[in-house]
Design a protein around this motif. Structure first.
Motif, PDB file in Angstrom:
ATOM      1  N   MET A   1       0.910  -1.203   0.135  1.00 25.66           N
ATOM      2  CA  MET A   1      -0.144   0.087   0.101  1.00 25.66           C
ATOM      3  C   MET A   1       0.842   1.288   0.092  1.00 25.66           C
ATOM      4  SD  MET A   1      -3.250   0.796   0.181  1.00 25.66           S
ATOM      5  CE  MET A   1      -2.941   1.847  -1.217  1.00 25.66           C
ATOM      6  N   ASP A   2       2.014   1.278   0.661  1.00 23.06           N
ATOM      7  CA  ASP A   2       2.836   2.507   0.836  1.00 23.06           C
ATOM      8  C   ASP A   2       3.712   2.402  -0.370  1.00 23.06           C
ATOM      9  OD1 ASP A   2       1.850   3.283   3.154  1.00 23.06           O
ATOM     10  OD2 ASP A   2       3.359   1.971   4.325  1.00 23.06           O
ATOM     11  N   ARG A   3       3.583   1.533  -1.309  1.00 21.59           N
ATOM     12  CA  ARG A   3       4.455   1.518  -2.586  1.00 21.59           C
ATOM     13  C   ARG A   3       3.810   1.637  -3.885  1.00 21.59           C
ATOM     14  NH1 ARG A   3       6.859  -0.480   1.679  1.00 21.59           N
ATOM     15  NH2 ARG A   3       8.924   0.490   2.470  1.00 21.59           N
ATOM     16  N   LYS A   4       3.888   0.412  -4.448  1.00 21.20           N
ATOM     17  CA  LYS A   4       3.321   0.324  -5.958  1.00 21.20           C
ATOM     18  C   LYS A   4       1.962   0.550  -6.039  1.00 21.20           C
ATOM     19  CE  LYS A   4       7.128  -2.675  -7.719  1.00 21.20           C
ATOM     20  NZ  LYS A   4       7.357  -3.568  -8.541  1.00 21.20           N
ATOM     21  N   TRP A   5       0.975   0.003  -5.150  1.00 17.27           N
ATOM     22  CA  TRP A   5      -0.236   0.192  -5.101  1.00 17.27           C
ATOM     23  C   TRP A   5      -0.948   1.534  -5.114  1.00 17.27           C
ATOM     24  CZ3 TRP A   5      -2.456  -3.745  -0.925  1.00 17.27           C
ATOM     25  CH2 TRP A   5      -2.099  -5.251  -1.393  1.00 17.27           C
ATOM     26  N   SER A   6      -0.001   2.457  -4.373  1.00 19.66           N
ATOM     27  CA  SER A   6      -0.398   3.835  -4.134  1.00 19.66           C
ATOM     28  C   SER A   6       0.010   4.444  -5.494  1.00 19.66           C
ATOM     29  CB  SER A   6       0.277   4.374  -2.958  1.00 19.66           C
ATOM     30  OG  SER A   6      -0.025   4.029  -1.991  1.00 19.66           O
ATOM     31  N   ASN A   7       1.096   4.014  -6.015  1.00 21.48           N
ATOM     32  CA  ASN A   7       1.528   4.475  -7.324  1.00 21.48           C
ATOM     33  C   ASN A   7       0.285   4.563  -8.446  1.00 21.48           C
ATOM     34  OD1 ASN A   7       3.912   5.411  -5.989  1.00 21.48           O
ATOM     35  ND2 ASN A   7       5.183   3.594  -6.904  1.00 21.48           N
ATOM     36  N   LEU A   8      -0.148   3.320  -8.358  1.00 20.94           N
ATOM     37  CA  LEU A   8      -1.449   3.083  -9.524  1.00 20.94           C
ATOM     38  C   LEU A   8      -2.271   4.345  -9.466  1.00 20.94           C
ATOM     39  CD1 LEU A   8      -2.272  -0.659  -8.661  1.00 20.94           C
ATOM     40  CD2 LEU A   8      -1.273   0.184 -11.052  1.00 20.94           C
ATOM     41  N   PHE A   9      -2.652   4.855  -8.410  1.00 23.56           N
ATOM     42  CA  PHE A   9      -3.755   5.673  -8.372  1.00 23.56           C
ATOM     43  C   PHE A   9      -3.276   7.357  -8.345  1.00 23.56           C
ATOM     44  CE2 PHE A   9      -5.042   1.713  -6.555  1.00 23.56           C
ATOM     45  CZ  PHE A   9      -6.128   1.540  -7.286  1.00 23.56           C
ATOM     46  N   TRP A  10      -1.903   7.531  -8.565  1.00 26.55           N
ATOM     47  CA  TRP A  10      -1.418   8.916  -8.456  1.00 26.55           C
ATOM     48  C   TRP A  10      -1.874   9.833  -9.466  1.00 26.55           C
ATOM     49  CZ3 TRP A  10       0.984  11.477  -5.026  1.00 26.55           C
ATOM     50  CH2 TRP A  10       1.655  12.892  -5.296  1.00 26.55           C
ATOM     51  N   ASN A  11      -2.504  10.792  -9.065  1.00 31.30           N
ATOM     52  CA  ASN A  11      -3.087  11.642  -9.981  1.00 31.30           C
ATOM     53  C   ASN A  11      -2.169  12.883 -10.252  1.00 31.30           C
ATOM     54  OD1 ASN A  11      -4.525  14.277 -11.019  1.00 31.30           O
ATOM     55  ND2 ASN A  11      -6.646  13.109 -10.427  1.00 31.30           N
ATOM     56  N   ARG A  12      -1.566  13.097 -11.325  1.00 30.29           N
ATOM     57  CA  ARG A  12      -0.490  14.253 -11.636  1.00 30.29           C
ATOM     58  C   ARG A  12      -1.300  15.463 -11.319  1.00 30.29           C
ATOM     59  NH1 ARG A  12       2.768  11.831 -16.692  1.00 30.29           N
ATOM     60  NH2 ARG A  12       3.624   9.992 -15.917  1.00 30.29           N
ATOM     61  N   ASP A  13      -2.556  15.732 -11.765  1.00 28.77           N
ATOM     62  CA  ASP A  13      -3.081  17.343 -11.698  1.00 28.77           C
ATOM     63  C   ASP A  13      -3.156  17.636 -10.189  1.00 28.77           C
ATOM     64  OD1 ASP A  13      -3.313  17.213 -14.361  1.00 28.77           O
ATOM     65  OD2 ASP A  13      -5.348  16.198 -14.293  1.00 28.77           O
TER      66      ASP A  13
ATOM     67  N   LEU B   1      -9.370   2.403 -13.877  1.00 22.91           N
ATOM     68  CA  LEU B   1      -8.810   2.963 -12.423  1.00 22.91           C
ATOM     69  C   LEU B   1      -9.403   4.435 -12.494  1.00 22.91           C
ATOM     70  CD1 LEU B   1      -4.959   2.325 -12.086  1.00 22.91           C
ATOM     71  CD2 LEU B   1      -7.104   0.993 -11.161  1.00 22.91           C
ATOM     72  N   ASP B   2     -10.302   4.822 -13.228  1.00 28.36           N
ATOM     73  CA  ASP B   2     -11.108   5.954 -12.959  1.00 28.36           C
ATOM     74  C   ASP B   2     -11.890   6.040 -12.120  1.00 28.36           C
ATOM     75  OD1 ASP B   2      -9.793   6.742 -15.291  1.00 28.36           O
ATOM     76  OD2 ASP B   2     -11.376   6.684 -16.885  1.00 28.36           O
ATOM     77  N   ILE B   3     -12.329   7.080 -11.728  1.00 26.20           N
ATOM     78  CA  ILE B   3     -13.510   7.463 -10.679  1.00 26.20           C
ATOM     79  C   ILE B   3     -14.686   7.324 -11.560  1.00 26.20           C
ATOM     80  CG2 ILE B   3     -14.648   8.946  -9.028  1.00 26.20           C
ATOM     81  CD1 ILE B   3     -12.040   9.979  -8.416  1.00 26.20           C
ATOM     82  N   PRO B   4     -15.520   6.351 -11.360  1.00 26.52           N
ATOM     83  CA  PRO B   4     -16.814   6.244 -12.242  1.00 26.52           C
ATOM     84  C   PRO B   4     -18.000   7.316 -12.327  1.00 26.52           C
ATOM     85  CG  PRO B   4     -16.930   4.775 -10.469  1.00 26.52           C
ATOM     86  CD  PRO B   4     -15.496   5.206 -10.254  1.00 26.52           C
ATOM     87  N   ALA B   5     -18.361   7.818 -13.389  1.00 22.03           N
ATOM     88  CA  ALA B   5     -19.313   9.116 -13.340  1.00 22.03           C
ATOM     89  C   ALA B   5     -20.977   8.380 -13.389  1.00 22.03           C
ATOM     90  CB  ALA B   5     -19.013   9.963 -14.623  1.00 22.03           C
TER      91      ALA B   5
END
Length: 755
Positions: free
Chosen positions: A261-273, A355-359
């Motif tokens: 959770m502290d590494r690759k899993w979190s990186n999956l969801f990183w939002n550059r904006d 991995l999008d937030i569903p609309a």
């Protein structure tokens, strides 16, 4: 209780503080505000307190100091840096318990705000003067009406928030003293930074500039509490897909979870904006839990209503109820999914949007379906077939909460188990589902064709991706309620020829005669193929085949036979007119006949707004008018001729007769053919050649009469019993001869009055 675990009472007894105060640099009390976020937090807090069970309220830290008080005595004080809100709420709970239920708390004068003098003076007055234990109005109103309450205090946001919180406590616990009998059940981890010999100024600056704990931080800490007790390594959560040598040295599931959770899993969801992954991950976690928990889970509506694209409040209890009973299976399955996502991310094979937030519910269903894939390689043909099926099935069956959970139940309970060879499984189900006319039946039929490959399979795959079809091919596959694949390729080629690759093949183009000819040809063929009322009189625009309306029509079962009839033909101008299905549908039969008169459809479609017209029933006749309705010049009224005069509407027929009798119709004709009697306008004006100074109007309500230059009915000067006060009459139920005689009478009466 360990050395760092404290209660509000123990701050005074064990730590020896004589005074706990909120300094000037801190913000106002927020948990009593009236905004939606604060209200949700307040409700959540009081829900927890109502349970009378032990509660942990996180970490409280700050600094101690020796403070010279107003009485000249120096006392040991505590200044909270983090935990101000929770300490204030604890103080108010103790205060209410004391004032309302008489439960003693000897340190009640040991807490206050020094952010502003109004806050401080109010709290002192509240402690000293609030003695009333019964009140008929709300607690807030009761206090505001007390003689000791100074009016200007109400302008202080902390004062207002305290009153709101006390009122909320009173509404919940007015007759529940047991809630306050053991407030020491509420604990927190406590740290006095002075004991670490650190400069408090540094921490004050950090706190004032830093950000508060995020929703993710709070949820993550609660998950960490569940993991050790709820998870074992019976299943490994597919950590073998997580490429990290150090992970192999971590033994327990909970430690593996925290490490990833502290590494690759979190990186999956990183939002550059936003430079954060918090909202992305919580949305992912929440949506997966919603699907697994099911429609009957008590907090499912709360979770579905959350908007992760703006500030939101998500109490742990929304997850807790489900996870307490299902932690082992849930976290094992979720870790497997997360590790597969990492595995495919490192190979650049993650599907778009997974991995999008569903609309909406469709996207929510699609993401859940993709995550249910039992394999590990998202670049495999197996996953591509699964992706295709999930997309088609989700988009064409899911529209709301009920259909979402029906989709989830079918995917999770049946199809996911066959996700590694979904085509074979679906093909074998076709005979079982035949004649259901559902998307699932279509998927099974298409699977039976796709397995064989060839040109037909290629055409089906291409057609499914067309923006007008999006996986639903029934208008191209169904013939008389049976699936027929033999003609599909020819129909598909004609579909692309007419509508183009983007669906805009029949879109309006200003001053483009070729485009107009194409649209007219298709619209006339479509109208010839209409056989029932709901194909003509409906919410859709029957002559509009631009992309949005085309897509809408293609999704409606009632139009499927029309599209198939046109698209299977190579020369649609040669199509014959189909008879109406019900000979009693007078208005439908007559309206269709009028539309097919020479030049009518062309006259409608050559206008930029003509294709947006739709039929509505208006005063017992069909009226063609735009969605926004009220524009007079964009309406066309169609006659309804009946044997019963009361049900007849004959304006067009009557106006064409009057033209031959010395009247001029001022409205624009729909068709260039003057033998076609149809005009634009809900209200139609006309004049008499012999009396050019008079103007007449025949409105949509079938009132016929004389109007002035502004278009208003001319009033009579002399009233007659049983006659309108205006120069007009009702044309409903009158024959053409009667209408002419009534007009002659109006003219004569007008001139008699106006000699």
């Amino acid at each position: 209780m360990n050395n760092s675990e404290k209660t509000f009472r123990s701050l005074f007894i064990e730590e020896g503080y004589k005074y706990v105060y909120i300094p000037r640099i801190q913000r106002d009390y927020a948990q009593g505000r009236k905004d939606e976020v604060a209200t949700n937090i307040r409700v959540g807090i009081l829900d927890d307190v109502a349970g009378c069970k032990p509660l942990s309220w996180g970490i409280v830290f700050g600094v101690s100091e020796e403070k010279d008080m107003l009485d000249g005595v120096s006392r040991k004080c505590f200044i909270p840096i983090d935990g101000q809100q929770r300490l204030t709420t604890l103080f108010l709970l103790h205060l209410y318990g004391l004032k309302r239920h008489g439960i003693p708390f000897e340190h009640i004068k040991g807490f206050n705000y020094e952010t502003r003098s109004a806050s401080k003076d109010f709290i002192e007055a509240l402690i000293n003067n609030w003695v009333s234990c019964e009140w008929r109005t709300s607690l807030k109103k009761n206090i505001l009406n007390q003689g000791w309450f100074l009016d200007y205090w109400s302008l202080d946001p902390t004062v207002d928030a305290i009153l709101n919180m006390l009122t909320a406590i009173d509404k919940r616990f007015h007759d529940k003293p047991e809630v306050f009998e053991n407030l020491d059940r509420i604990t927190f981890e406590f740290l006095d930074l002075r004991n670490l010999d650190l400069n408090e100024t540094l921490y004050l600056k950090m706190n004032s500039r830093g950000r508060k704990l995020s929703q993710f931080d709070l949820i993550k800490s609660e998950i960490d509490k569940i993991l050790p007790d709820g998870i074992s390594l019976v299943n490994d959560g597919r950590f073998d897909l997580y490429d990290d040598e150090h992970l192999n040295t971590v033994s327990s599931f909970s430690d593996k979870w925290r490490y990833c959770m502290d590494r690759k899993w979190s990186n999956l969801f990183w939002n550059r904006d936003t430079h954060s992954f918090d909202a992305q991950f919580i949305a992912f976690f929440s949506n997966f839990l919603v699907a697994k928990a099911g429609a009957k889970y008590e907090y499912v509506s709360k979770l579905l209503d959350l908007n992760y694209n703006q500030e939101f409040y998500l109490p742990w209890k929304y997850f807790k109820g489900y996870l307490e009973m299902n932690a082992s299976n849930f976290f094992n399955e979720l870790s497997s999914i997360l590790n597969k996502l990492v595995y495919n991310s490192e190979r650049a094979s993650l599907p778009d949007g997974i991995l999008d937030i569903p609309a909406n519910f469709q996207k929510r269903a699609e993401i859940f379906g993709l995550l249910c894939f039992k394999g590990e390689d998202y670049s495999s043909q197996q996953f591509q077939e699964w992706n295709r099926f999930i997309r088609n099935y989700a988009y064409n069956t899911v529209s709301d909460k009920d259909t979402f959970f029906a989709f989830v139940k079918r995917i999770d309970g049946e199809f996911a188990n066959h996700s590694l060879d979904i085509l074979s499984y679906l093909a074998n189900q076709y005979d079982k589902l035949r004649y259901e006319r559902t998307q699932l039946e279509e998927e099974c039929y298409k699977a039976s064709l796709l397995i064989n490959g060839g040109e037909l399979a290629k055409a089906i795959r291409v057609a499914e991706n067309h923006p007008m079809l999006e996986g639903r091919l029934r208008p191209l596959l169904v013939d008389h309620k049976k699936y027929v694949g033999e003609t599909f390729i020819a129909i598909w080629h004609n579909f692309e020829r007419w509508f183009g690759k983007d669906g805009n093949g029949l879109a309006y183009k200003d001053n483009d005669s070729d485009s107009l000819n194409t649209r007219v040809a298709f619209a006339e063929a479509f109208t010839k193929s209409i056989t029932q009322m709901n194909q003509l009189f409906s919410d859709v625009h029957c002559l509009d085949f631009s992309s949005n309306q085309l897509k809408d029509k293609l999704r409606r079962e009632r139009f499927e036979p029309i599209f198939r009839r046109i698209l299977i033909s190579e020369a649609i101008t040669d199509l014959s007119e189909l008879p109406w299905s019900n000979s009693y549908d007078t208005e439908g039969i007559q309206t269709k006949k009028k539309l097919l008169q020479d030049g009518v459809i062309r006259g409608i479609l050559r206008h930029s707004g003509g294709e947006r017209l739709r039929f509505r029933w208006y005063y017992n006749c069909s009226c063609f008018y735009p969605v926004n309705g009220r524009i007079n010049n964009w309406r066309i009224g169609f006659d309804r001729i009946s044997d019963d005069p009361v049900w007849s509407r004959n304006r067009n027929e009557a106006l064409s007769y009057l033209e031959k009798r010395g009247y001029n119709v001022a409205a624009e004709r729909v068709s260039d053919n003057e033998d076609v009697h149809l005009w634009w306008g809900g209200d139609i004006q006309f004049s008499n050649i012999q009396h050019p100074e008079l103007k007449f109007s025949w409105n949509a309500d079938y009132n016929v009469g004389i109007i002035d230059a502004s278009g208003y009915w001319v009033k009579r000067k002399v009233m007659k019993e049983g006659v309108s006060d205006k120069f007009l009459f009702q044309a409903v139920g009158k024959s053409i001869d009667e209408i002419e005689r009534c007009l002659d009478a109006l003219i004569a009466e007008y001139y008699t009055e106006n000699k």
